[in-house]
Design a protein around this motif. Structure first.
Motif, PDB file in Angstrom:
ATOM      1  N   ARG A   6       0.857  -1.189   0.000  1.00  0.00           N
ATOM      2  CA  ARG A   6       0.000   0.000   0.000  1.00  0.00           C
ATOM      3  C   ARG A   6       0.888   1.233   0.000  1.00  0.00           C
ATOM      4  NH1 ARG A   6      -2.333  -1.042   5.600  1.00  0.00           N
ATOM      5  NH2 ARG A   6      -0.126  -1.549   5.831  1.00  0.00           N
ATOM      6  N   LEU A   8       1.380   4.532   1.941  1.00  0.00           N
ATOM      7  CA  LEU A   8       1.015   5.163   3.203  1.00  0.00           C
ATOM      8  C   LEU A   8       1.763   6.480   3.310  1.00  0.00           C
ATOM      9  CD1 LEU A   8       1.555   1.954   5.363  1.00  0.00           C
ATOM     10  CD2 LEU A   8      -0.578   2.713   4.302  1.00  0.00           C
ATOM     11  N   ILE A  29       0.957   0.669  11.457  1.00  0.00           N
ATOM     12  CA  ILE A  29       0.228   0.355  10.220  1.00  0.00           C
ATOM     13  C   ILE A  29       1.078  -0.201   9.094  1.00  0.00           C
ATOM     14  CG2 ILE A  29      -1.800   1.822  10.550  1.00  0.00           C
ATOM     15  CD1 ILE A  29      -0.490   3.961   8.983  1.00  0.00           C
ATOM     16  N   ASP A 123      -3.190   5.379   0.245  1.00  0.00           N
ATOM     17  CA  ASP A 123      -4.201   4.504   0.843  1.00  0.00           C
ATOM     18  C   ASP A 123      -4.507   4.925   2.276  1.00  0.00           C
ATOM     19  OD1 ASP A 123      -4.409   2.634  -1.359  1.00  0.00           O
ATOM     20  OD2 ASP A 123      -2.358   2.077  -0.848  1.00  0.00           O
ATOM     21  N   HIS A 124      -3.583   5.660   2.877  1.00  0.00           N
ATOM     22  CA  HIS A 124      -3.765   6.070   4.273  1.00  0.00           C
ATOM     23  C   HIS A 124      -2.797   7.208   4.550  1.00  0.00           C
ATOM     24  CE1 HIS A 124      -3.240   6.024   8.668  1.00  0.00           C
ATOM     25  NE2 HIS A 124      -4.488   5.626   8.701  1.00  0.00           N
ATOM     26  N   THR A 126      -1.045   9.480   7.852  1.00  0.00           N
ATOM     27  CA  THR A 126      -0.862   9.733   9.284  1.00  0.00           C
ATOM     28  C   THR A 126      -0.364  11.163   9.427  1.00  0.00           C
ATOM     29  OG1 THR A 126      -0.224   7.430   9.584  1.00  0.00           O
ATOM     30  CG2 THR A 126       0.233   8.929  11.415  1.00  0.00           C
ATOM     31  N   CYS A 153      -8.919   9.562   1.704  1.00  0.00           N
ATOM     32  CA  CYS A 153      -8.461   8.277   2.222  1.00  0.00           C
ATOM     33  C   CYS A 153      -8.557   8.332   3.740  1.00  0.00           C
ATOM     34  CB  CYS A 153      -7.007   7.997   1.792  1.00  0.00           C
ATOM     35  SG  CYS A 153      -5.767   8.946   2.703  1.00  0.00           S
ATOM     36  N   PRO A 154      -8.444   7.193   4.421  1.00  0.00           N
ATOM     37  CA  PRO A 154      -8.477   7.225   5.884  1.00  0.00           C
ATOM     38  C   PRO A 154      -7.299   8.034   6.430  1.00  0.00           C
ATOM     39  CG  PRO A 154      -8.635   4.960   5.065  1.00  0.00           C
ATOM     40  CD  PRO A 154      -8.320   5.838   3.891  1.00  0.00           C
ATOM     41  N   VAL A 155      -7.551   8.810   7.477  1.00  0.00           N
ATOM     42  CA  VAL A 155      -6.514   9.630   8.098  1.00  0.00           C
ATOM     43  C   VAL A 155      -6.442   9.270   9.585  1.00  0.00           C
ATOM     44  CG1 VAL A 155      -5.851  11.991   8.742  1.00  0.00           C
ATOM     45  CG2 VAL A 155      -6.883  11.547   6.501  1.00  0.00           C
ATOM     46  N   THR A 156      -5.226   9.070  10.080  1.00  0.00           N
ATOM     47  CA  THR A 156      -5.035   8.905  11.521  1.00  0.00           C
ATOM     48  C   THR A 156      -4.321  10.138  12.043  1.00  0.00           C
ATOM     49  OG1 THR A 156      -4.819   6.520  11.282  1.00  0.00           O
ATOM     50  CG2 THR A 156      -4.020   7.478  13.346  1.00  0.00           C
TER      51      THR A 156
END
Length: 166
Positions: A6, A8, A29, A123-124, A126, A153-156
């Motif tokens: 992925r 990241l 991750i 894909d992600h 941070t 996309c997903p965010v942390t």
């Protein structure tokens, strides 16, 4: 066959908080074969050089780890990569068997991080919640909030450790 890795992203502004976000991403991750991309946003005034005009819209090319520490490369992009960050990247690439890359954008971090997510594409992502000084943050609004609300996309968001709570 392992699935291809992925992509990241970690938003880096070299603050302690962004270093923490990088470490968090690596610990939590990242999986083998992933590409971990440090996304660095520089202020506008840094691209007077001709080639930067070309990258203003799209950001720099993806820069492989081997070039992170090359003085000529760093000078060209007007970046000083902290030894600590370099160290983390080198160790992670070896231990986790991942590909570390860096991409530099010029402009407003809120816009550019969202663009990076779509351009690379990620894909992600941070991101640390503390980067800009308080005054700047009051003027610009929180980068992490903006990115969370607009990212595709997903965010942390990794919070800085602060002893005093607001």
């Amino acid at each position: 066959m392992a699935e291809p890795g992925r992509r990241l992203g970690v938003a880096m502004d070299f603050s302690a908080c962004s270093v923490k976000a990088l470490n968090w991403a690596i610990d939590n991750i990242v999986r083998e074969a992933d590409h971990l991309i440090l996304i660095i946003i520089r202020p506008y005034q840094h691209y007077e050089h001709g080639e930067m005009q070309l990258w203003q819209a799209t950001g720099s090319p993806l820069i492989p780890l081997a070039e992170f520490s090359e003085p000529a490369i760093m000078k060209r992009y007007d970046i000083k990569l902290a030894a600590e960050v370099l160290d983390i990247a080198v160790t992670a690439e070896k231990q986790k068997n991942i590909v570390m890359l860096m991409k530099i954008y010029w402009g407003d971090p809120r816009e550019k991080i969202c663009e990076a997510i779509d351009n690379i594409p990620l894909d992600h992502l941070t991101i640390g919640n503390r980067g800009l000084g308080t005054l700047k943050r009051a003027i610009m609004g929180s980068v992490s909030n903006h990115v969370m609300n607009n990212a595709t996309c997903p965010v942390t968001v990794v919070k800085a450790d602060h002893h005093h709570h607001h």
